[in-house]
Enzyme design. Structure first.
Site, PDB file in Angstrom:
ATOM      1  N   CYS A 144       0.852  -1.180   0.000  1.00 29.17           N
ATOM      2  CA  CYS A 144       0.000   0.000   0.000  1.00 29.17           C
ATOM      3  C   CYS A 144       0.885   1.227   0.000  1.00 29.17           C
ATOM      4  O   CYS A 144       2.056   1.164   0.356  1.00 29.17           O
ATOM      5  CB  CYS A 144      -0.873   0.015   1.238  1.00 29.17           C
ATOM      6  SG  CYS A 144      -1.805  -1.492   1.455  1.00 29.17           S
TER       7      CYS A 144
ATOM      8  N   ARG B  88       2.625   0.973  -6.058  1.00 28.72           N
ATOM      9  CA  ARG B  88       2.747   0.106  -4.877  1.00 28.72           C
ATOM     10  C   ARG B  88       1.497  -0.738  -4.660  1.00 28.72           C
ATOM     11  O   ARG B  88       1.555  -1.800  -4.040  1.00 28.72           O
ATOM     12  CB  ARG B  88       2.990   0.948  -3.622  1.00 28.72           C
ATOM     13  CG  ARG B  88       4.308   1.663  -3.620  1.00 28.72           C
ATOM     14  CD  ARG B  88       4.428   2.496  -2.372  1.00 28.72           C
ATOM     15  NE  ARG B  88       4.464   1.685  -1.174  1.00 28.72           N
ATOM     16  CZ  ARG B  88       5.561   1.172  -0.651  1.00 28.72           C
ATOM     17  NH1 ARG B  88       6.723   1.411  -1.212  1.00 28.72           N
ATOM     18  NH2 ARG B  88       5.505   0.448   0.440  1.00 28.72           N
TER      19      ARG B  88
ATOM     20  N   TRP C 283      -3.481  -2.177  -1.664  1.00 29.53           N
ATOM     21  CA  TRP C 283      -3.282  -3.486  -2.310  1.00 29.53           C
ATOM     22  C   TRP C 283      -3.777  -4.487  -1.270  1.00 29.53           C
ATOM     23  O   TRP C 283      -3.143  -4.681  -0.237  1.00 29.53           O
ATOM     24  CB  TRP C 283      -1.807  -3.669  -2.617  1.00 29.53           C
ATOM     25  CG  TRP C 283      -1.484  -4.881  -3.437  1.00 29.53           C
ATOM     26  CD1 TRP C 283      -1.524  -4.984  -4.793  1.00 29.53           C
ATOM     27  CD2 TRP C 283      -1.013  -6.146  -2.961  1.00 29.53           C
ATOM     28  NE1 TRP C 283      -1.112  -6.237  -5.176  1.00 29.53           N
ATOM     29  CE2 TRP C 283      -0.794  -6.967  -4.070  1.00 29.53           C
ATOM     30  CE3 TRP C 283      -0.758  -6.664  -1.686  1.00 29.53           C
ATOM     31  CZ2 TRP C 283      -0.338  -8.270  -3.963  1.00 29.53           C
ATOM     32  CZ3 TRP C 283      -0.309  -7.962  -1.577  1.00 29.53           C
ATOM     33  CH2 TRP C 283      -0.106  -8.753  -2.719  1.00 29.53           C
TER      34      TRP C 283
ATOM     35  N   ASN D 196       0.012   0.896   6.189  1.00 27.12           N
ATOM     36  CA  ASN D 196       0.640  -0.029   5.240  1.00 27.12           C
ATOM     37  C   ASN D 196       1.268  -1.138   6.072  1.00 27.12           C
ATOM     38  O   ASN D 196       1.996  -0.846   7.023  1.00 27.12           O
ATOM     39  CB  ASN D 196       1.710   0.711   4.428  1.00 27.12           C
ATOM     40  CG  ASN D 196       2.537  -0.231   3.562  1.00 27.12           C
ATOM     41  OD1 ASN D 196       2.076  -1.304   3.194  1.00 27.12           O
ATOM     42  ND2 ASN D 196       3.756   0.175   3.256  1.00 27.12           N
ATOM     43  N   GLY D 197       0.994  -2.387   5.732  1.00 25.85           N
ATOM     44  CA  GLY D 197       1.586  -3.491   6.485  1.00 25.85           C
ATOM     45  C   GLY D 197       0.529  -4.501   6.876  1.00 25.85           C
ATOM     46  O   GLY D 197      -0.577  -4.503   6.328  1.00 25.85           O
TER      47      GLY D 197
ATOM     48  N   GLU E 245      13.638 -14.948 -16.338  1.00 22.01           N
ATOM     49  CA  GLU E 245      13.239 -13.547 -16.241  1.00 22.01           C
ATOM     50  C   GLU E 245      12.329 -13.173 -17.413  1.00 22.01           C
ATOM     51  O   GLU E 245      11.345 -12.457 -17.242  1.00 22.01           O
ATOM     52  CB  GLU E 245      14.495 -12.663 -16.167  1.00 22.01           C
ATOM     53  CG  GLU E 245      14.258 -11.175 -16.176  1.00 22.01           C
ATOM     54  CD  GLU E 245      13.379 -10.654 -15.049  1.00 22.01           C
ATOM     55  OE1 GLU E 245      13.111 -11.389 -14.081  1.00 22.01           O
ATOM     56  OE2 GLU E 245      12.923  -9.507 -15.159  1.00 22.01           O
TER      57      GLU E 245
ATOM     58  N   LYS F 118       8.502 -11.813 -17.029  1.00 29.79           N
ATOM     59  CA  LYS F 118       8.002 -10.564 -17.637  1.00 29.79           C
ATOM     60  C   LYS F 118       6.713 -10.841 -18.402  1.00 29.79           C
ATOM     61  O   LYS F 118       5.738 -10.115 -18.276  1.00 29.79           O
ATOM     62  CB  LYS F 118       9.023  -9.956 -18.608  1.00 29.79           C
ATOM     63  CG  LYS F 118      10.253  -9.314 -18.031  1.00 29.79           C
ATOM     64  CD  LYS F 118      10.020  -8.014 -17.316  1.00 29.79           C
ATOM     65  CE  LYS F 118       9.671  -8.267 -15.889  1.00 29.79           C
ATOM     66  NZ  LYS F 118      10.674  -8.383 -14.904  1.00 29.79           N
TER      67      LYS F 118
ATOM     68  N   GLU G  35       3.779 -11.642 -16.055  1.00 30.32           N
ATOM     69  CA  GLU G  35       3.386 -10.485 -15.236  1.00 30.32           C
ATOM     70  C   GLU G  35       2.494  -9.513 -15.995  1.00 30.32           C
ATOM     71  O   GLU G  35       1.507  -9.026 -15.463  1.00 30.32           O
ATOM     72  CB  GLU G  35       4.630  -9.694 -14.792  1.00 30.32           C
ATOM     73  CG  GLU G  35       5.346 -10.231 -13.585  1.00 30.32           C
ATOM     74  CD  GLU G  35       6.567  -9.400 -13.227  1.00 30.32           C
ATOM     75  OE1 GLU G  35       6.759  -9.137 -12.041  1.00 30.32           O
ATOM     76  OE2 GLU G  35       7.341  -9.017 -14.134  1.00 30.32           O
TER      77      GLU G  35
ATOM     78  N   HIS H 141      12.534 -34.080 -20.257  1.00 31.01           N
ATOM     79  CA  HIS H 141      12.108 -34.692 -18.995  1.00 31.01           C
ATOM     80  C   HIS H 141      10.718 -34.220 -18.578  1.00 31.01           C
ATOM     81  O   HIS H 141      10.382 -34.261 -17.409  1.00 31.01           O
ATOM     82  CB  HIS H 141      13.124 -34.397 -17.898  1.00 31.01           C
ATOM     83  CG  HIS H 141      14.476 -34.981 -18.183  1.00 31.01           C
ATOM     84  ND1 HIS H 141      14.697 -36.334 -18.229  1.00 31.01           N
ATOM     85  CD2 HIS H 141      15.660 -34.397 -18.477  1.00 31.01           C
ATOM     86  CE1 HIS H 141      15.964 -36.570 -18.517  1.00 31.01           C
ATOM     87  NE2 HIS H 141      16.572 -35.396 -18.673  1.00 31.01           N
TER      88      HIS H 141
ATOM     89  N   LYS I 167       4.590  -3.221  -6.837  1.00 26.60           N
ATOM     90  CA  LYS I 167       6.003  -2.976  -7.104  1.00 26.60           C
ATOM     91  C   LYS I 167       6.865  -3.369  -5.917  1.00 26.60           C
ATOM     92  O   LYS I 167       7.933  -3.933  -6.058  1.00 26.60           O
ATOM     93  CB  LYS I 167       6.184  -1.491  -7.420  1.00 26.60           C
ATOM     94  CG  LYS I 167       7.606  -1.082  -7.714  1.00 26.60           C
ATOM     95  CD  LYS I 167       7.957  -1.488  -9.108  1.00 26.60           C
ATOM     96  CE  LYS I 167       9.405  -1.248  -9.456  1.00 26.60           C
ATOM     97  NZ  LYS I 167       9.831  -2.130 -10.535  1.00 26.60           N
TER      98      LYS I 167
HETATM   99  C1  G6P Z   1       7.718  -7.568  -6.542  1.00 30.14           C
HETATM  100  C2  G6P Z   1       7.920  -6.778  -7.822  1.00 30.14           C
HETATM  101  C3  G6P Z   1       9.041  -7.415  -8.643  1.00 30.14           C
HETATM  102  C4  G6P Z   1      10.304  -7.515  -7.821  1.00 30.14           C
HETATM  103  C5  G6P Z   1      10.065  -8.253  -6.495  1.00 30.14           C
HETATM  104  C6  G6P Z   1      11.266  -8.127  -5.571  1.00 30.14           C
HETATM  105  O1  G6P Z   1       7.223  -8.820  -6.831  1.00 30.14           O
HETATM  106  O2  G6P Z   1       6.720  -6.744  -8.572  1.00 30.14           O
HETATM  107  O3  G6P Z   1       9.294  -6.625  -9.800  1.00 30.14           O
HETATM  108  O4  G6P Z   1      11.286  -8.181  -8.556  1.00 30.14           O
HETATM  109  O5  G6P Z   1       8.952  -7.677  -5.814  1.00 30.14           O
HETATM  110  O6  G6P Z   1      11.417  -6.777  -5.243  1.00 30.14           O
HETATM  111  P1  G6P Z   1      12.769  -6.108  -4.787  1.00 30.14           P
HETATM  112  O7  G6P Z   1      12.402  -4.650  -4.582  1.00 30.14           O
HETATM  113  O8  G6P Z   1      13.172  -6.776  -3.514  1.00 30.14           O
HETATM  114  O9  G6P Z   1      13.756  -6.291  -5.875  1.00 30.14           O
END
Ligand code: G6P
Length: 610
Positions: free
Chosen positions: A2, A27, A75, A100-101, A483, A487, A490, A506, A605
């Site tokens: 949040c 966020r 969130w 937040n938390g 990765e 992407k 996501e 496998h 994020k």
């Molecule tokens: C969330 C974000 C990702 C990020 C991950 C770890 O899932 O959406 O993009 O890689 O957190 O975040 P950090 O800030 O620890 O790299």
């Protein structure tokens, strides 16, 4: 997760709050709200489900103005996204908070408060906090004491901002496990979960430490630490230009951030390498001596940062000959481990606030590691403050939820770290010079990869009606494939799985047919021939292949095999360059599918809760 914003001023602050929320929307973004103390002494609260724009539209029709206010973008963790669960939460008509938390003991507190007659209107853990503060306010008669008494009863993680209609001159805020920053203005002060929220109004910030409680007034700020002792927190200036958080000419933040990579990679290398060497002081004072002692490396991270750690493992073991383990923080923190002597604990995090990564670091500090090194993009973040050594990635603010430039600058930082470590473990000057030369070539090579944008946009059309996809790589390109798959899932919501190409037979080969696009990253390295036979296996099953390959790899375009030639790169830096086309591919697929590229559904994020 949040986002929180607040302001104490002489002027009306509702515009500042809304702009702050827009900037924090990355966020969390399932609902938003604000509470402002109005001239008549009442609190006006507005809450809307959906994006901040929905709240902005609402307050345009129903003004919510005043010089003291708090706001929140949510969130959901406890309770579905709905108006009732949106923040601010209130106890009665005079007290409002944003949070937040996660409050872990909220259930027992809720029952106790209900037994005392407090009525709950939401399913959130936050509502427990506001009633608890109200209960304490009835005893203490002022908000500061009430908050102090209430937080002593909370277990969990929180950043809170509290506003009371009868105390119009201040906000009370505190943090424990979730970030909170104070923005210093002239004759006004602000608070937020992230300094980005406040850049339109100030560039001077104080970061609260864990356990801090603060009284925020127009003309000053008083801060107490966990023990209740008054403390000073230094004021720092935001380093990057204010425009770094704007989209500029780009349609999405993600695209802007992809295109910034040549520039930010240069910034990450600046002052750390000469034309042939990594500088002795590249990792800060004392680092060199420490690295001489390191015999093992334990890397911990989440999400994209975890993939950066996976790539680094190949480098560390190959170049430094030092054993390296990599694990996601959420797993690592909950299991028993054997720690080898002289192990360096290395956390990678863009935000420096990821709850699981921080928890793992805090455990590690008690566990007998040689030292803790952080690779991080946010100065002043908890991870940076709590680690012994830090390598900042200098990527600048990353707003798009799908991480791009943070990843490649993490990789560059990790490679510089590896070279510094390898030097103590027999890396020759020639090899170091060869790899440093390859580092210097990166910005140009990334520009070349970006030049493929148009072709990749064309290629992306093949994905829009697909539901599944496979990503293959071998060696250090396997985490690059992971990765790439992350992407795509996501932001386009297409199911994407990454496999080391040798594992294909496998299991995943059973899934391959004409409906399953298979994306492969194939630089010209010693595994190329093996990879080519893996591709044959796919082709033989009718799978459509999308291969990003070195021009020299002699992979020919033919029916069912689309080859995108990537200019030749050094095998060590190849994972960095090959990441770019995969970022562009997922971006274009998402744009064609019409998804919300910068704020994909259900994601955030910065994951500051468990
Ligand atoms: C969330 C974000 C990702 C990020 C991950 C770890 O899932 O959406 O993009 O890689 O957190 O975040 P950090 O800030 O620890 O790299």
């Amino acid at each position: 997760m949040c986002g929180i914003v607040g302001a104490v001023s002489e002027r009306d602050v509702h515009g500042i709050l809304l702009e702050g929320l827009r900037r924090l929307e990355y966020r969390g973004y399932d609902s938003a709200g604000m509470a402002v103390r109005q001239a008549d002494g009442s609190i006006n609260r507005a809450r809307e489900v959906g994006k901040v724009s929905a709240l902005a539209d609402f307050v345009e029709q129903n003004p919510c103005k005043g010089p003291l206010g708090i706001a929140h973008t949510r969130w959901a963790t406890h309770g579905e996204p709905s108006q009732i669960n949106a923040h601010p939460h209130m106890s009665g008509e005079r007290l409002a908070i944003v949070h937040n938390g996660i409050i872990e003991n909220y259930q027992e507190l809720r029952e106790a408060l209900m037994a005392e007659g407090f009525e709950f209107t939401s399913q959130t853990d936050t509502e427990v906090v506001v009633h608890l503060i109200e209960k304490e306010y009835r005893v203490a008669g002022n908000v500061l004491q009430a908050v102090r008494a209430a937080i002593a009863q909370l277990r969990g993680a929180y950043a809170l901002a509290v506003l009371h209609a009868d105390e119009p001159d201040h906000l009370v805020v505190c943090r424990e496990g979730s970030p909170l920053v104070i923005g210093v203005g002239i004759g006004e002060h602000f608070i937020a979960s992230d300094q980005l929220a406040l850049l339109p109004v100030t560039d001077r910030f104080m970061f609260l430490e864990e356990g801090d409680l603060a009284d925020i007034r127009r003309d000053g700020v008083t801060i107490w630490d966990r023990e209740g002792t008054p403390v000073e927190r230094v004021v720092t200036r935001f380093e990057h230009g204010i425009d770094s958080a704007d989209k500029g000419e780009f349609r999405h933040y993600m695209l802007k951030e992809i295109y910034e990579q040549p520039k930010v990679i240069k910034a990450t290398m600046e002052g750390r390498i000469t034309d042939r060497r990594v500088l002795e002081q590249a990792l800060g004072t004392g680092a060199n001596e420490l690295l001489a002692d390191v015999r093992h490396v334990q890397i911990i991270a989440c999400g994209t940062s975890y993939h950066a750690g996976m790539v680094a493992r190949y480098w560390i073991e190959e170049l430094a000959g030092i054993a390296c383990s990599v694990e996601v923080a959420s797993e690592y923190r909950y299991r028993k481990h054997v720690i080898q002597p002289d192990t360096l604990f290395l956390c990678i995090s863009q935000s420096g606030e990821t709850a699981d990564t921080l928890a793992a670091l805090r455990q590690a500090k008690q566990a007998g590691f040689r030292a803790a090194l952080a690779i991080c993009n946010v100065p002043g973040s908890s991870l940076v403050r709590e680690s012994d050594l830090v390598i900042m990635t200098h990527a600048g603010p990353e707003i798009g939820v799908a991480s791009t430039k943070a990843f490649t600058t993490q990789l560059v930082s990790l490679l510089i770290f590896t070279l510094a470590l390898a030097r103590h473990n027999g890396l020759s000057e020639e090899r170091e010079a060869d790899i440093v030369t390859a580092l210097h070539q990166l910005p140009g090579q990334i520009d070349d990869a970006l030049a493929l944008d148009g072709k990749i946009a064309e290629l992306s059309r093949a994905f829009i009606d697909k539901n599944h996809s496979l990503f293959l790589g071998r060696g250090a390109m396997y985490p690059v494939a992971m990765e790439g798959a992350l992407k795509l899932k996501e932001i386009s919501y297409i199911h994407a799985e990454a496999y080391p190409a040798g594992e294909l037979k496998h299991g995943p080969l059973a899934l391959v047919d004409s409906e399953m696009p298979v994306v492969t990253v194939a630089p010209n390295n010693e595994l190329l021939e093996k990879l080519k036979s893996n591709l044959e296996e796919v082709r033989a099953r009718g799978g459509e292949l999308f291969v990003f390959a070195d021009g020299d790899a002699e992979l020919k375009e033919q029916p069912g095999i689309h080859v995108m030639q990537i200019p030749g790169v050094h095998s060590i830096t190849a994972p960095i360059v090959y990441t770019l086309p995969l970022q562009l591919l997922s971006y274009h697929v998402a744009v064609l599918k019409g998804t919300d590229v910068d704020q994909p559904r259900n994601l955030a994020k910065s994951v500051t809760v468990e």
